[in-house]
Design an enzyme around this catalytic site. Structure first.
Site, short mmCIF file in Angstrom:
data_model
loop_
_atom_site.label_atom_id
_atom_site.label_comp_id
_atom_site.label_asym_id
_atom_site.label_seq_id
_atom_site.Cartn_x
_atom_site.Cartn_y
_atom_site.Cartn_z
CG HIS B 209 5.09 -4.37 -11.72
ND1 HIS B 209 5.16 -3.01 -11.60
CD2 HIS B 209 6.31 -4.84 -11.37
CE1 HIS B 209 6.38 -2.66 -11.20
NE2 HIS B 209 7.11 -3.75 -11.07
CB CYS B 240 1.23 0.82 -10.77
SG CYS B 240 1.47 1.09 -12.53
#
Lengths: 302, 302
Positions: B209, B240
């Site tokens: 990520h 996120c």
């Protein structure tokens, strides 16, 4: 290859970053930014440039900014001096280092400063000589070391050529800049290796742009060669002049986050650095152009 | 260490990406996105999940999407199946692979699915068994392999423990996911090395990520271990959930740009990929969360 255990960061935000800003930034705000950067632990700060205000009105307050800074022992303040006239003004403000520059791309040199690479470096020779005579260090900023907006890919041989010219006029250390951010790890390593033909590992710094999100992987690739000096810009100040709306300088916050995560010493307090970036970003009326800053500022709110 | 000469990317945008979107996305748009991804050269696409629409209404159209895709030879379509009921629905739509999941963090497992890691994996055992019996491949998605929003740092031993449990129930390959994006190169390498105790190098993929901008340097660090399978999300779809407004999945565009720049074969046409990302981003009414896409789309305009 063992990765360096510490890294020295040069924050170029006040100069390279703010130089491209359309919003006028008062000297007092620039001074406060420099103060906040040194408080966060930055040991090298590129403060301003001594260039005609006709060309770069954003830096017309160079004297006011340099003389307004409460200097901190152990911090080096550098300034850009494109010619002897600029240097003569700069020297009165006692910078620790001056910065001269050159492009690894002939087309970029011609289009940007209207002369060949060799000519541009020759013109810097008296500036470098004067600085060294005055006991001021000299850094050379090498632009377009991976790609050029006009020429495309730049061969490592061109980078070695430029590094050799800079070394020849007495430049003591150099930045290997990926000005348009097109570099990827192997290409960046080749540009660095070409530079290392003329400069020692302690005299070479990486200056990566995040236009294509590649700056941190390029930083990692540079670390793997032993490079331990890097340039970055707090809050990612300074967009990409070749792709409006895109990112330019990598954010210092993002570099520090990676280095700290890898156990590499930087001497920087990330929280204070984020405060510094938030300060200038608030002034400019936008979010910091740093993923780390955005993520941590969001977490602070909750 | 020689870096792999080719990389296989799994685009998780249609499932992992769109699952977190607030804007409802019609099945026709999802199908078009899958078509555009396979046209761009993606050979693995995570399409949807078979989970109660009460929990994930975004994926309630799983059957419509899976049956609406014009499949391309050589492309594998995977779906998430959290339980046997989900699997029984999924199997009717003939996925090439199902995905089960587990967390390397006990706290995350407890808070997310209300049971221990070991219990969660045990519950998947009949799903894996059914899939293998039906000739469907099984992938295990391991979350929080570097850090956890509740526990902080996750020890590599916890990752090895989870990988061992997944291997024990017959899972054939695993994703090592840095769910909250806090990983940096060395930490990610440790999580991967822990996983490699139980799976071969061809069975381990990295899923990073970009919340802190670290995904590409982590990808480079993984490549240096020989890992050559990666997950990413076109246009960086899927923010996120642990830091609202921050970035989640790394953009496929950014990964492809780095790999192509390094001369690593991906089989992907970057221009078509950017078109796919622009298509879904336009639908969602925002810019792609990809620095490469933003830079190249800006360049296209000029």
């Amino acid at each position: 290859m063992s990765i360096p255990s510490r890294v020295r960061l040069i924050d170029v935000g006040p100069r390279d970053g703010l130089q491209n800003e359309k919003t006028p930034v008062p000297a007092a705000v620039k001074i406060e930014l420099v103060h906040r950067l040194q408080q966060a632990g930055l040991k090298e700060i590129e403060v301003t440039s001594y260039v005609s205000p006709k060309w770069v009105p954003q830096m017309a307050d160079n004297h006011e900014v340099m003389s307004g800074i409460t200097r901190q022992r152990g911090v080096a303040y550098s300034v850009l001096t494109p010619n002897l006239k600029g240097f003569e003004s700069a020297v009165l403000d006692r910078p620790d280092e001056i910065v001269v520059f050159g492009s690894a791309s002939e087309a970029f040199s011609q289009r940007n400063i209207n002369c060949s690479i060799a000519e541009s470096i020759e013109r810097f020779a008296p500036v470098v000589e004067a600085a060294l005579a005055a006991g001021i260090r000299v850094r050379g900023a090498m632009s377009c070391t991976v790609g050029c907006p006009y020429e495309g890919d730049i061969a490592p041989e061109r980078v070695a050529y430029l590094a050799g010219l800079l070394q020849g006029i007495g430049v003591q250390r150099v930045d290997v800049a990926d000005t348009i951010g097109v570099g990827t790890p192997r290409k960046v390593q080749k540009a660095l290796e070409a530079t290392l033909q003329h400069f020692g590992i302690d005299e070479v710094s990486g200056h990566f742009h995040d236009t294509y999100g590649q700056a941190l992987s390029n930083t990692l690739a540079a670390l793997e060669l032993g490079v331990w000096n890097f340039q970055s810009s707090v809050a990612g100040l300074g967009g990409c002049p070749y792709a409006k709306g895109a990112t330019g300088n990598v954010a210092t916050e993002d570099v520090v986050y990676m280095l700290q995560g890898m156990g590499i010493e930087t001497g920087i307090d990330l929280d204070l650095l984020i405060d510094a970036g938030a300060y200038i970003s608030d002034f400019l009326g936008r979010k910091p152009n740093s993923r780390v800053a955005v993520a941590l500022l969001t977490r602070r709110k909750h």
